[in-house]
Motif scaffolding. Sequence first.
Motif, PDB file in Angstrom:
ATOM      1  N   THR A   1      -7.204   3.985   1.454  1.00 48.66           N
ATOM      2  CA  THR A   1      -6.170   4.518   0.568  1.00 48.66           C
ATOM      3  C   THR A   1      -4.890   3.708   0.727  1.00 48.66           C
ATOM      4  N   PRO A   2      -4.330   3.207  -0.371  1.00 54.45           N
ATOM      5  CA  PRO A   2      -3.120   2.391  -0.262  1.00 54.45           C
ATOM      6  C   PRO A   2      -1.880   3.215   0.083  1.00 54.45           C
ATOM      7  N   VAL A   3      -1.903   4.512  -0.245  1.00 56.12           N
ATOM      8  CA  VAL A   3      -0.782   5.401   0.034  1.00 56.12           C
ATOM      9  C   VAL A   3      -1.266   6.476   0.994  1.00 56.12           C
ATOM     10  N   VAL A   4      -0.531   6.658   2.088  1.00 54.62           N
ATOM     11  CA  VAL A   4      -0.851   7.697   3.060  1.00 54.62           C
ATOM     12  C   VAL A   4       0.248   8.744   2.997  1.00 54.62           C
TER      13      VAL A   4
ATOM     14  N   GLU B   1     -12.171   0.691  -4.508  1.00 58.39           N
ATOM     15  CA  GLU B   1     -10.721   0.537  -4.664  1.00 58.39           C
ATOM     16  C   GLU B   1     -10.140   1.613  -5.580  1.00 58.39           C
ATOM     17  N   LEU B   2     -10.865   1.942  -6.644  1.00 60.70           N
ATOM     18  CA  LEU B   2     -10.396   2.965  -7.574  1.00 60.70           C
ATOM     19  C   LEU B   2     -10.504   4.360  -6.952  1.00 60.70           C
ATOM     20  N   ARG B   3     -11.613   4.628  -6.250  1.00 62.34           N
ATOM     21  CA  ARG B   3     -11.738   5.919  -5.553  1.00 62.34           C
ATOM     22  C   ARG B   3     -10.649   6.077  -4.499  1.00 62.34           C
TER      23      ARG B   3
ATOM     24  N   LEU C   1      -3.885  12.593  -2.479  1.00 65.09           N
ATOM     25  CA  LEU C   1      -4.064  13.721  -1.558  1.00 65.09           C
ATOM     26  C   LEU C   1      -3.297  13.477  -0.270  1.00 65.09           C
ATOM     27  N   ARG C   2      -3.069  14.534   0.495  1.00 59.37           N
ATOM     28  CA  ARG C   2      -2.519  14.360   1.838  1.00 59.37           C
ATOM     29  C   ARG C   2      -3.594  13.701   2.696  1.00 59.37           C
ATOM     30  N   PHE C   3      -3.145  12.934   3.696  1.00 60.52           N
ATOM     31  CA  PHE C   3      -4.087  12.155   4.500  1.00 60.52           C
ATOM     32  C   PHE C   3      -5.084  13.053   5.225  1.00 60.52           C
ATOM     33  N   ARG C   4      -4.660  14.232   5.605  1.00 63.54           N
ATOM     34  CA  ARG C   4      -5.566  15.173   6.269  1.00 63.54           C
ATOM     35  C   ARG C   4      -6.719  15.541   5.321  1.00 63.54           C
TER      36      ARG C   4
ATOM     37  N   LEU D   1       3.731   4.667   3.119  1.00 68.67           N
ATOM     38  CA  LEU D   1       3.614   5.859   3.952  1.00 68.67           C
ATOM     39  C   LEU D   1       4.657   6.849   3.466  1.00 68.67           C
ATOM     40  N   ARG D   2       4.194   8.025   3.059  1.00 68.79           N
ATOM     41  CA  ARG D   2       5.097   9.118   2.684  1.00 68.79           C
ATOM     42  C   ARG D   2       4.940  10.181   3.758  1.00 68.79           C
ATOM     43  N   ILE D   3       6.018  10.434   4.478  1.00 65.82           N
ATOM     44  CA  ILE D   3       5.940  11.395   5.566  1.00 65.82           C
ATOM     45  C   ILE D   3       7.037  12.438   5.402  1.00 65.82           C
TER      46      ILE D   3
END
Length: 184
Positions: free
Chosen positions: A60-63, A29-31, A38-41, A108-110
Amino acid sequence: MAGPGRRRRRVHWVAPGDGADHITALPLELRARIASFLRFRQVAQLSALSRPWRHIHRHTPVVNVKLADFLSLTEEMLDVLNEDALARLEVALLRRGQERSGSKVDTLRISCNVDDPRIRRHAGLIIALADARRICILTPRFCRLPMDTWPVDLSPAARVLEVGAIGRPAPTVAGPGAAALQTT
């Protein structure tokens, strides 16, 4: 402060000398929380690092997705969209949503250019597949086409929509998550 005749002293930081990989030793969870910066790619590339990192992209909780990373210029100055890489990203999000072991996408940040219909189509698909509770859309300041409204279909999990669209109208919001948006 070093004067003209004085040398600067270098400071070297040394990791613990036991040779252990302290980051991999952290709980998943921490990793995953660290990797979500980072960016999802890049997170998907990180999953090829070693066995403990193999499924980090599923947790990852944030993409973070920047669709400009999938564009390249040719000699003819045409934007070429890497459809294969985008398809792999979309499949990864689809699998993440289908698997019970993976965690849901919280945010989701796009970042995308909504003037390009190809990018807009992929952005819509990524928004639907991520099924995130919070969606942040950022568009560039410049625009090549007349400023029209652009559609955003929200997934059922959507509760918060943030749009950074400077100099252009807000999107038209539709989809199953439109009615559940929180107003502030």
